[in-house]
Enzyme design. Structure first.
Site, PDB file in Angstrom:
ATOM      1  N   GLY A  52     -14.340 -19.264 -13.964  1.00 48.63           N
ATOM      2  CA  GLY A  52     -13.817 -20.203 -14.971  1.00 48.63           C
ATOM      3  C   GLY A  52     -14.814 -21.312 -15.243  1.00 48.63           C
ATOM      4  O   GLY A  52     -14.448 -22.452 -15.525  1.00 48.63           O
ATOM      5  N   ASP A 102     -12.189 -26.083 -19.045  1.00 50.69           N
ATOM      6  CA  ASP A 102     -11.973 -27.524 -19.117  1.00 50.69           C
ATOM      7  C   ASP A 102     -12.091 -28.203 -17.748  1.00 50.69           C
ATOM      8  O   ASP A 102     -12.740 -29.245 -17.604  1.00 50.69           O
ATOM      9  CB  ASP A 102     -10.560 -27.751 -19.700  1.00 50.69           C
ATOM     10  N   LEU A 103     -11.503 -27.608 -16.744  1.00 49.04           N
ATOM     11  CA  LEU A 103     -11.518 -28.225 -15.412  1.00 49.04           C
ATOM     12  C   LEU A 103     -12.952 -28.313 -14.873  1.00 49.04           C
ATOM     13  O   LEU A 103     -13.380 -29.347 -14.353  1.00 49.04           O
ATOM     14  CB  LEU A 103     -10.648 -27.421 -14.446  1.00 49.04           C
ATOM     15  N   ASP A 128     -15.935 -10.186 -16.702  1.00 49.14           N
ATOM     16  CA  ASP A 128     -14.492 -10.241 -16.901  1.00 49.14           C
ATOM     17  C   ASP A 128     -13.896  -9.976 -15.522  1.00 49.14           C
ATOM     18  O   ASP A 128     -14.225  -8.951 -14.907  1.00 49.14           O
ATOM     19  CB  ASP A 128     -14.062  -9.164 -17.909  1.00 49.14           C
ATOM     20  N   VAL A 129     -13.054 -10.864 -15.059  1.00 46.37           N
ATOM     21  CA  VAL A 129     -12.590 -10.747 -13.670  1.00 46.37           C
ATOM     22  C   VAL A 129     -11.838  -9.444 -13.389  1.00 46.37           C
ATOM     23  O   VAL A 129     -11.707  -9.035 -12.245  1.00 46.37           O
ATOM     24  CB  VAL A 129     -11.708 -11.945 -13.228  1.00 46.37           C
ATOM     25  N   LYS A 162      -4.021 -25.154  -8.871  1.00 44.31           N
ATOM     26  CA  LYS A 162      -2.580 -25.076  -9.104  1.00 44.31           C
ATOM     27  C   LYS A 162      -2.344 -24.403 -10.458  1.00 44.31           C
ATOM     28  O   LYS A 162      -3.250 -24.426 -11.284  1.00 44.31           O
ATOM     29  CB  LYS A 162      -1.949 -26.451  -9.054  1.00 44.31           C
ATOM     30  N   ASP A 164      -4.382 -29.771  -4.247  1.00 43.06           N
ATOM     31  CA  ASP A 164      -3.453 -30.701  -4.884  1.00 43.06           C
ATOM     32  C   ASP A 164      -4.304 -31.949  -5.045  1.00 43.06           C
ATOM     33  O   ASP A 164      -4.517 -32.692  -4.081  1.00 43.06           O
ATOM     34  CB  ASP A 164      -2.247 -30.988  -3.981  1.00 43.06           C
ATOM     35  N   HIS A 165      -4.809 -32.172  -6.249  1.00 42.84           N
ATOM     36  CA  HIS A 165      -5.860 -33.199  -6.366  1.00 42.84           C
ATOM     37  C   HIS A 165      -5.350 -34.609  -6.063  1.00 42.84           C
ATOM     38  O   HIS A 165      -6.134 -35.503  -5.805  1.00 42.84           O
ATOM     39  CB  HIS A 165      -6.591 -33.120  -7.715  1.00 42.84           C
ATOM     40  N   ASP A 208       4.945 -28.766 -12.907  1.00 46.20           N
ATOM     41  CA  ASP A 208       3.605 -29.320 -13.077  1.00 46.20           C
ATOM     42  C   ASP A 208       3.361 -30.517 -12.144  1.00 46.20           C
ATOM     43  O   ASP A 208       2.246 -30.729 -11.694  1.00 46.20           O
ATOM     44  CB  ASP A 208       3.436 -29.765 -14.543  1.00 46.20           C
ATOM     45  N   HIS A 252       2.548 -32.741  -6.588  1.00 46.42           N
ATOM     46  CA  HIS A 252       2.094 -34.119  -6.365  1.00 46.42           C
ATOM     47  C   HIS A 252       3.197 -35.053  -5.857  1.00 46.42           C
ATOM     48  O   HIS A 252       2.996 -35.823  -4.923  1.00 46.42           O
ATOM     49  CB  HIS A 252       1.496 -34.699  -7.647  1.00 46.42           C
ATOM     50  N   LYS A 271       5.784 -37.575 -19.358  1.00 42.51           N
ATOM     51  CA  LYS A 271       4.721 -37.723 -20.355  1.00 42.51           C
ATOM     52  C   LYS A 271       5.208 -38.651 -21.447  1.00 42.51           C
ATOM     53  O   LYS A 271       6.409 -38.836 -21.633  1.00 42.51           O
ATOM     54  CB  LYS A 271       4.393 -36.352 -20.955  1.00 42.51           C
TER      55      LYS A 271
END
Ligand code: NAP
Length: 494
Positions: free
Chosen positions: A15, A19-20, A84-85, A147, A176-177, A234, A239, A340
């Site tokens: 990946g 984005d991450l 491709d995984v 996650k 778990d950041h 989420d 968290h 949110k």
């Protein structure tokens, strides 16, 4: 805790164009590199047909612009491998590249596999790593897994069985950041290194605990993912329950990874399970409608967001009252909430102490307030303690005063980011701040009680306007017990 130093390692990042990786992992690796802790080489993987140079440009674009130092030595450690995984054949070439880099960089066969991919691939990649022989290596093998870990207890168990068929529990680092955040790590120190807190950290002196993680952002581009997930999965499953466990756990007998995790597990096991009845009474499921943020920006409601069905019942807010049925916490409500498009972006833990009996002091000008200890997790990092002192009047008036400590005010560069800390921990082999399987399973068990109750009773979402602090039912949850949510405060920057 482990004091091992970081070892030379090949990081195989799945990946790598996502984005991450771009927002978090490359900046974190750069910080680790600058501190010169251990040599590493990275193999970035994704399907798009990039070459090493294109990939290095991408990594470069993720780094902050400050400083003019030469980044070539850092960037030259990044190699791209298009795969491709699902394609088992492709792992052969990956193995060749990993072996080549092992030799070139003297990495001793140490391999860290980082799955920054959509969760449906976690099992496939793990099995393919084994089948290709990539996990048979002379050095250590470790797996960092993002996650969400499963969609419910059953799918989490199935995923766990798959990855444990390849990696031992002590080789699995479930992210778990929040556990990488400075003030989340500080909860233990504040509690256990200060007798003035530890001696009163129980149901005799604490009336309730309030844990909030609120965001002002909406769902943005992640709407498709979010609509299948919701705030409960989420944020609460991971968290919020982790912060609850750290706030409530007993002191570990030693500061060793498994001792700390054992204490967290005991808390998770003691949380009173949810029934249909208690879900109706103690859990609020909310969704934002259009509204105005404190910045003045008008924003659409959740159902008007792109890629969200117009009748979506996905929750963007959860508030819940939990009880931890053990000796220390019997009778003390833990209120948790997350949402949110709320009025404030803040993560805080507020400990409200009981009032003194027969308080003789009056308060003519100020509302009398209980003692509060606030652990500011983000964006401010620090502590504040609200006490009562004498007011400047002739009478015995009291007024609230606040003692504050700001952790990230004076150092403008701030401490390490959560991902830097966690990647560094994994390179050292310290899994303290990652979640062990039994923690994940118990968290799912609790959350599944809520999911089942909502399903059985067809619980509708309660609406709240964007820019508010959630639905009215969330305030009512505390008001019934004679409490209210404390406003989320900032630390004064002196
Ligand atoms: P993303 O932006 O959608 O990136 C997904 C990555 O996977 C891309 O590099 C994509 O590249 C690659 N990919 C997709 N299908 C593939 C396949 N079949 N074979 C090989 N590579 C494939 O996702 P993300 O936001 O970075 O999230 C990654 C993981 O982190 C997820 O588990 C997510 O839940 C978790 N996470 C993300 C965030 C965040 O802030 N983004 C926060 C917490 C957790 P190609 O299209 O080129 O293949």
């Amino acid at each position: 805790m482990h004091n091992e130093t970081q070892q030379p390692t090949a990081i195989l990042l799945f990946g790598a164009t996502g984005d991450l990786a771009h927002r978090k992992l490359y900046p974190a690796l750069y910080e680790i590199y600058k501190k010169n802790q251990a040599p590493f080489a990275v193999i970035g993987m994704a399907r798009r047909p990039w070459d090493h140079d294109r990939y290095r440009e991408y990594v470069h674009s993720a780094l902050a612009e400050n400083g003019k130092e030469d980044r070539n030595d850092f960037l030259n450690r990044f190699y791209y491998y298009s795969l491709d995984v699902n394609n088992t054949e492709a792992y052969r070439g990956l193995k060749d590249l990993a072996e080549r880099l092992d030799r070139e960089y003297g990495l001793g066969g140490n391999r860290l596999f980082y799955l920054a991919l959509a969760p449906e691939f976690f099992g496939t990649v793990t099995l393919n790593l084994q089948a290709s022989g990539l996990t048979e290596t002379a050095g250590f093998k470790r797996l960092i897994i993002e996650k969400p870990f499963g969609r419910d207890l059953k799918s989490a168990e199935a995923l766990n069985a798959t990855i444990q068929s390849v990696f031992g529990e002590n080789e699995i680092y479930r992210i778990d950041h929040y556990l990488g955040k400075e003030m989340v790590q500080n909860i233990q120190v504040i509690r256990f290194a200060n007798p003035i807190f530890e001696s009163i950290w129980n149901n005799r002196y604490i009336s309730n605990v309030q844990i909030t993680a609120s965001e002002t952002l909406g769902v943005g581009e992640r709407a498709g993912y979010y609509d299948r997930t919701g705030a409960l999965l989420d944020m609460v499953q991971n968290h919020l329950l982790q912060m609850t466990a750290l706030t409530a756990m007993e002191p570990p007998s030693r500061l060793e990874t498994e001792d700390i995790r054992d204490e967290k597990v005991k808390v998770l096991r003691s949380i009173r399970p949810v029934t249909v009845e208690s879900a109706r009474r103690d859990i609020v499921k909310g969704q934002y409608t259009k509204g105005v943020l404190p910045s003045g920006e008008s924003v659409p409601g959740y159902r008007e967001e792109e890629n969200v069905p117009e009748n979506s019942e996905t929750e963007t807010f959860v508030a819940a009252k939990l009880f931890i049925d053990n000796f220390r916490w019997a009778g003390v409500p833990f209120y948790i909430r997350t949402g949110k498009r709320m009025a404030v972006k803040s993560t805080q833990i507020v400990i409200q102490f009981k009032d003194v009996p027969l308080n003789p002091y009056t308060s003519t000008f100020f509302a009398q307030e209980p003692n509060l200890l606030v652990i500011h997790v983000q964006p401010d990092e620090g502590l504040s303690l609200k006490l009562n002192a004498k007011a400047f009047t002739h009478k015995w008036d009291s007024k609230p005063i606040t003692l504050e400590y700001c952790n990230n005010c004076s150092d403008v560069l701030g401490g390490p980011d959560a991902y830097e800390r966690l990647l560094g921990d994994c390179l050292r082999g310290d899994s303290t701040n990652f979640t062990r399987w039994d923690e994940v399973a118990l968290s799912w068990q609790f959350v599944e009680g809520i999911m089942t109750a909502w399903k059985e009773t067809n619980t509708p979402v309660r609406f709240y306007p964007a820019g508010s602090m959630g639905p009215a039912e969330s305030d009512a949850l505390l008001a019934r017990d004679g409490f209210h949510w404390w406003p989320l405060t900032r630390i004064n920057k002196h």
